[in-house]
Design an enzyme around this catalytic site. Structure first.
Site, mmCIF file in Angstrom:
data_model
loop_
_atom_site.group_PDB
_atom_site.id
_atom_site.type_symbol
_atom_site.label_atom_id
_atom_site.label_comp_id
_atom_site.label_asym_id
_atom_site.label_seq_id
_atom_site.Cartn_x
_atom_site.Cartn_y
_atom_site.Cartn_z
ATOM 1 N N ASP A 1 0.799 -1.225 0.000
ATOM 2 C CA ASP A 1 0.000 0.000 0.000
ATOM 3 C C ASP A 1 0.832 1.276 0.000
ATOM 4 O O ASP A 1 0.355 2.337 0.384
ATOM 5 C CB ASP A 1 -0.923 -0.002 1.222
ATOM 6 C CG ASP A 1 -0.167 -0.299 2.515
ATOM 7 O OD1 ASP A 1 1.063 -0.053 2.557
ATOM 8 O OD2 ASP A 1 -0.789 -0.762 3.481
ATOM 9 N N GLU B 1 -0.298 -8.890 -1.237
ATOM 10 C CA GLU B 1 -0.887 -8.367 -0.007
ATOM 11 C C GLU B 1 -2.134 -7.555 -0.334
ATOM 12 O O GLU B 1 -2.380 -6.482 0.200
ATOM 13 C CB GLU B 1 0.129 -7.530 0.785
ATOM 14 C CG GLU B 1 -0.224 -7.409 2.261
ATOM 15 C CD GLU B 1 0.783 -6.612 3.061
ATOM 16 O OE1 GLU B 1 1.598 -7.222 3.772
ATOM 17 O OE2 GLU B 1 0.758 -5.359 2.959
ATOM 18 N N GLU C 1 -2.075 5.000 3.153
ATOM 19 C CA GLU C 1 -2.033 3.602 2.726
ATOM 20 C C GLU C 1 -3.404 3.000 2.434
ATOM 21 O O GLU C 1 -3.551 2.198 1.518
ATOM 22 C CB GLU C 1 -1.293 2.757 3.773
ATOM 23 C CG GLU C 1 0.209 2.998 3.835
ATOM 24 C CD GLU C 1 0.600 4.176 4.703
ATOM 25 O OE1 GLU C 1 1.809 4.450 4.835
ATOM 26 O OE2 GLU C 1 -0.315 4.846 5.259
ATOM 27 N N HIS D 1 5.758 4.995 13.961
ATOM 28 C CA HIS D 1 6.237 5.782 12.814
ATOM 29 C C HIS D 1 5.127 6.316 11.914
ATOM 30 O O HIS D 1 5.407 7.028 10.962
ATOM 31 C CB HIS D 1 7.168 4.924 11.958
ATOM 32 C CG HIS D 1 6.437 3.849 11.190
ATOM 33 N ND1 HIS D 1 6.052 2.661 11.773
ATOM 34 C CD2 HIS D 1 6.007 3.800 9.910
ATOM 35 C CE1 HIS D 1 5.430 1.917 10.869
ATOM 36 N NE2 HIS D 1 5.373 2.583 9.736
ATOM 37 N N ARG E 1 2.469 8.104 9.656
ATOM 38 C CA ARG E 1 2.318 9.482 9.207
ATOM 39 C C ARG E 1 1.082 10.147 9.803
ATOM 40 O O ARG E 1 1.072 11.355 10.071
ATOM 41 C CB ARG E 1 2.242 9.511 7.677
ATOM 42 C CG ARG E 1 2.163 10.890 7.065
ATOM 43 C CD ARG E 1 1.910 10.799 5.573
ATOM 44 N NE ARG E 1 3.010 10.165 4.870
ATOM 45 C CZ ARG E 1 4.018 10.842 4.304
ATOM 46 N NH1 ARG E 1 4.044 12.151 4.356
ATOM 47 N NH2 ARG E 1 4.980 10.196 3.674
ATOM 48 N N HIS F 1 12.506 5.794 14.130
ATOM 49 C CA HIS F 1 12.433 6.131 12.709
ATOM 50 C C HIS F 1 13.147 7.460 12.472
ATOM 51 O O HIS F 1 13.207 8.319 13.358
ATOM 52 C CB HIS F 1 10.961 6.232 12.302
ATOM 53 C CG HIS F 1 10.723 6.232 10.836
ATOM 54 N ND1 HIS F 1 10.868 7.355 10.056
ATOM 55 C CD2 HIS F 1 10.343 5.248 9.987
ATOM 56 C CE1 HIS F 1 10.586 7.066 8.800
ATOM 57 N NE2 HIS F 1 10.260 5.797 8.724
#
Length: 360
Positions: A96, A118, A132, A201, A203, A234
């Protein structure tokens, strides 16, 4: 000889594509070329090196403080050029990411069929995870073949109008990779006391969300000083800044640079439990029987939640603290999840995908 182009650009994609690429080396009659976008170039190449994978094309799109619109446009343009040069019969994308979405879109524009690994994961919220969830839905619309990791993913695709004959349930290749790294030696020295492994991590987390997660971890570490927390941070500047402000002074918190894949899997196999917002880590930890607390409001891996391998706890400070504490104080709550969960794969997904590729 049929020509296959594999497009990816992030560390998670490389991790999950690696076992397929390894098996494709000796697969006939398929000629394979690899195009890396460089979306996460500095984190991507160590994974490629680990498995002896060399890219035929490197778009090198990564730049400092890159935006989603920049990455999308750069990958779309770069992959389009590669498609012109190589003219593949099929393009393979994973998951994604923006690289997967833009690579799929470039192929769609040139009427080249796409196989999506996936496929079918859904959180039900277009903004979670962001971007995603949108990417994976859009990729499904454009793809000709769908490699779904689970029956639930297959059902999601069918409910969206995807033809069942184009869907193949294979399991998730991340388990294949986990078995590969189990044969490799880690140099990471782990704490002698029980430890928690944390990855944060996403977004879509605001600064307030991240701070709440870190404050909960801080309270936990103060109240349970005999336990440690390992947090490979990260490289996102926000995460570096906030983790330093809230957690760095604690003696039982280790803020480390991102770990190599072998070292991370070594830590994952030996941790007491996992606190994460990562999709892949949910699958890996469930397979290893490590309890997982998911600091998101949704998960596209609900199979693990149903069997008790993971628990979605959101990003509220008090709820996170209570969930972490419960895995220490309520022994029955901890013991009931200490078994391997095969909901996401059995280690043979790559071979199933190869077999299907040979047929199509």
């Amino acid at each position: 000889m049929k020509k296959l182009l594999i497009v990816f650009g992030t560390r998670p994609e490389a991790i999950k594509m690696a076992p397929i690429i390894i098996k494709l080396r000796d697969t006939q009659p398929i000629e394979t070329r690899i195009c890396v976008t460089g979306q996460h170039k500095d984190m991507l190449y160590p994974v490629l090196s680990l498995f002896g994978i060399e890219a035929h094309y490197d778009l090198s799109v990564m730049k400092k403080e890159q935006s989603l619109s920049y990455v999308t446009g750069a990958v779309l343009d770069g992959v389009s050029n590669v498609l012109e040069e190589y003219a593949p019969d099929l393009v393979l994308v994973h998951g994604d990411t923006t690289s997967a979405f833009a690579g799929c879109l470039a192929s769609f524009y040139k009427s080249i069929p796409v196989a999506h690994i996936e496929a079918g994961l859904r959180s039900g919220d277009i903004f979670s995870p962001f971007p995603e969830e949108f990417n994976r839905r859009a990729i499904s619309l454009m793809s000709s073949f769908h490699f779904a990791p689970t029956e639930e993913s297959r059902t999601n695709l069918i409910s969206e109008g995807i033809n069942d004959s184009s869907i193949f349930v294979t399991g998730n290749t991340v388990i294949d990779t986990l078995l590969l790294t189990s044969q490799m030696r880690s140099e990471l020295i782990l704490p002698s006391s029980p430890f928690v492994l944390m990855t944060v991590h996403r977004r879509e987390h605001s600064d307030a969300d991240i701070s709440a997660i870190f404050r909960a971890v801080r309270r936990f570490c103060i109240d349970y000083p005999s336990l440690c927390v390992i947090y490979p941070v990260h490289k996102n500047p926000r995460l570096l800044r906030l983790s330093s402000q809230i957690l760095q002074d604690l003696p039982n918190v280790a803020l480390t640079p991102p770990l190599s894949l072998v070292d991370f899997h070594h830590a994952l196999r030996n941790c007491h439990f996992v606190l994460t917002d990562s999709g892949g880590v949910q699958e890996e930890a469930a397979y290893l029987g490590r309890p997982v607390l998911v600091v998101r409001n949704t998960t596209e891996r609900s199979e693990g939640e149903r069997v008790g391998a993971l628990k979605v706890i959101g990003n509220d400070e008090q709820r996170i603290y209570q969930a972490m504490s419960a895995l220490i104080t309520e022994k029955g709550n901890y013991k009931k999840v200490l078994h391997s969960c095969l909901a996401f794969g059995d280690g043979h997904a790559s071979q199933r995908i190869i077999d299907i590729l040979q047929k199509i």
